[in-house]
Write an enzyme that holds these catalytic residues in place. Structure first.
Site, PDB file in Angstrom:
ATOM      1  N   ASP A  82     131.465  16.196 170.528  1.00 28.69           N
ATOM      2  CA  ASP A  82     132.584  15.342 170.152  1.00 28.69           C
ATOM      3  C   ASP A  82     132.528  14.002 170.876  1.00 28.69           C
ATOM      4  OD1 ASP A  82     133.197  16.730 172.586  1.00 28.69           O
ATOM      5  OD2 ASP A  82     135.312  16.214 172.352  1.00 28.69           O
ATOM      6  N   GLU A 143     135.307  18.496 174.150  1.00 24.21           N
ATOM      7  CA  GLU A 143     135.219  18.211 175.587  1.00 24.21           C
ATOM      8  C   GLU A 143     136.089  17.030 175.985  1.00 24.21           C
ATOM      9  OE1 GLU A 143     133.659  16.280 179.267  1.00 24.21           O
ATOM     10  OE2 GLU A 143     133.797  15.455 177.239  1.00 24.21           O
TER      11      GLU A 143
END
Length: 389
Positions: A82, A143
């Site tokens: 991400d 994350e």
């Protein structure tokens, strides 16, 4: 439809292809699907030592692959898929040429260039006779947002055996150096309560904002500590990061809140870090608000702990980590900020941060990574992963 990824291509080209797949947190399905499909193709083509000895799974937007060749040690290559929200910087762009080529785009630094290096190395080394360590590849989601959503935390609960290894390398941007350990982080939200009144008759009220003044003064005068651990110097920081108050331009506010972030060196455990932050701010534990409850309505100062993640000690003495340090030419520094090395350290697995890109450019509109750094990190890790005693 997302274009197919070629994991055996130049890692610079692979990094660009990853950047071109938007993947802000909670929207990683497309990139996870593309990565999984590319790994399926690679693994199906193995005809050497990894043939029939390679596992691949997709769990939600998390993709994991590992060799089971019976090599003496295992290296975990871990990275998040991400990014922060796109800021008009996808698709990618390229400037310069040759050794001056630079990749621009969301995630070019944090951390799709690191992901590209790991994917390329797995695809080109897992089936190689020269591989010195079994490999585990862990690519995960979420994350960049709250710790409770972190995909690596999910894997701790669902696939803990996949995280085991002799050393873990997180592909976070480090400029191609090893950044050891990481700082811990905690956040406090401090609520103040007063009494609302018309600002023309302010003596009838009790200004909740003014109750924050001693806290802001304490933050202004705070002197952060620096501590040397295994040759890595960690500098702490206690900062106000967000605040809110007021309902109108003619009203004494009866509510206010202030968020404070403490980044602490890994020699403090979470309770010691919390105690230090409270003492520095002049707060007391009895004024804590239980999780999920609202602060009292009575005038006063109250606090709640909204986030806590422990730091990680460098862990460079472990044999596999020491070998990695030697492969990197001994270039090691402390990691400022929190990363998922902390999760591996908590499992007793030595872990370091190592990836291309300037961490100071992470999360900015100007994210860019020199191609030479991507190539250099790939080359250094290739040498480490194929070195034998």
């Amino acid at each position: 439809m997302t274009a197919a990824l070629d994991l055996t291509a130049d890692p610079v080209d692979l990094a660009r292809a990853l950047v071109d797949i938007p993947s802000p947190s909670r929207a990683e399905a497309a990139i996870a699907g593309a990565v999984h499909a590319a790994l399926e193709k690679v693994v199906a083509g193995f005809t050497g030592p990894a043939a029939g000895r390679t596992e691949l799974i997709r769990d939600g937007d998390r993709v994991l692959a590992r060799t089971t060749r019976g090599l003496p040690t295992r290296v975990v290559l871990a990275g998040h898929l991400d990014t922060v929200p796109v800021a008009d910087n996808v698709p990618s762009s390229i400037t310069g040429e040759g050794e001056d080529l630079v990749l621009h785009g969301c995630g070019a630094v944090d951390m799709k260039s690191g992901d590209a290096v790991f994917l390329h190395l797995f695809a080109t080394l897992a089936d190689s006779a020269g591989l010195a360590h079994d490999l585990t590849l862990v690519l995960y989601d979420c994350e960049e947002i709250e710790a409770t959503a972190n995909g690596l935390g999910f894997l701790e609960r669902s696939h803990l055996d996949w995280l085991r290894g002799d050393v873990a390398i997180l592909g976070e941007p480090t400029g191609g150096l090893i950044e050891a350990g990481c700082q811990g982080t905690l956040r406090l939200r401090i609520h103040t309560r007063g009494t609302r009144a018309h600002s023309a008759r302010s003596w009838l009220g009790d200004n909740a904002v003014h109750r924050l003044a001693p806290l802001l003064a304490a933050l202004e005068s705070y002197e952060p500590r620096s501590v040397d651990i295994d040759g890595c110097v960690y500098r702490e920081g206690l900062q106000a990061v967000r605040m809110s108050a007021g309902v109108a331009g003619n009203t004494v506010p009866d509510e206010a809140w202030l968020d404070v972030n403490f980044r602490f060196a890994p020699d403090r455990d979470p309770d010691a870090a919390l105690t230090h932050a409270l003492e520095a701010l002049g707060l007391t534990r009895p004024d804590r608000i239980p999780t999920g409850e609202d602060p009292p309505n009575e005038p006063g100062v109250y606090w709640e702990l909204t986030d806590m993640s422990p730091g990680a000690l460098p862990g460079l003495a472990a044999p596999a980590a020491a070998d990695l340090v030697r492969a990197a030419g001994g270039r090691v520094r402390a990691k400022y900020g929190w990363t998922d090395v902390s999760r591996f350290a908590a499992l007793g697995i030595p872990a370091v941060n190592l990836g291309p890109g300037d961490p100071g450019l992470a999360h900015t509109r100007e994210e860019h990574c020199p191609a030479t750094q991507i190539t250099a990190v790939a080359g250094m890790l290739r040498a480490y992963l194929t070195a034998s005693d």
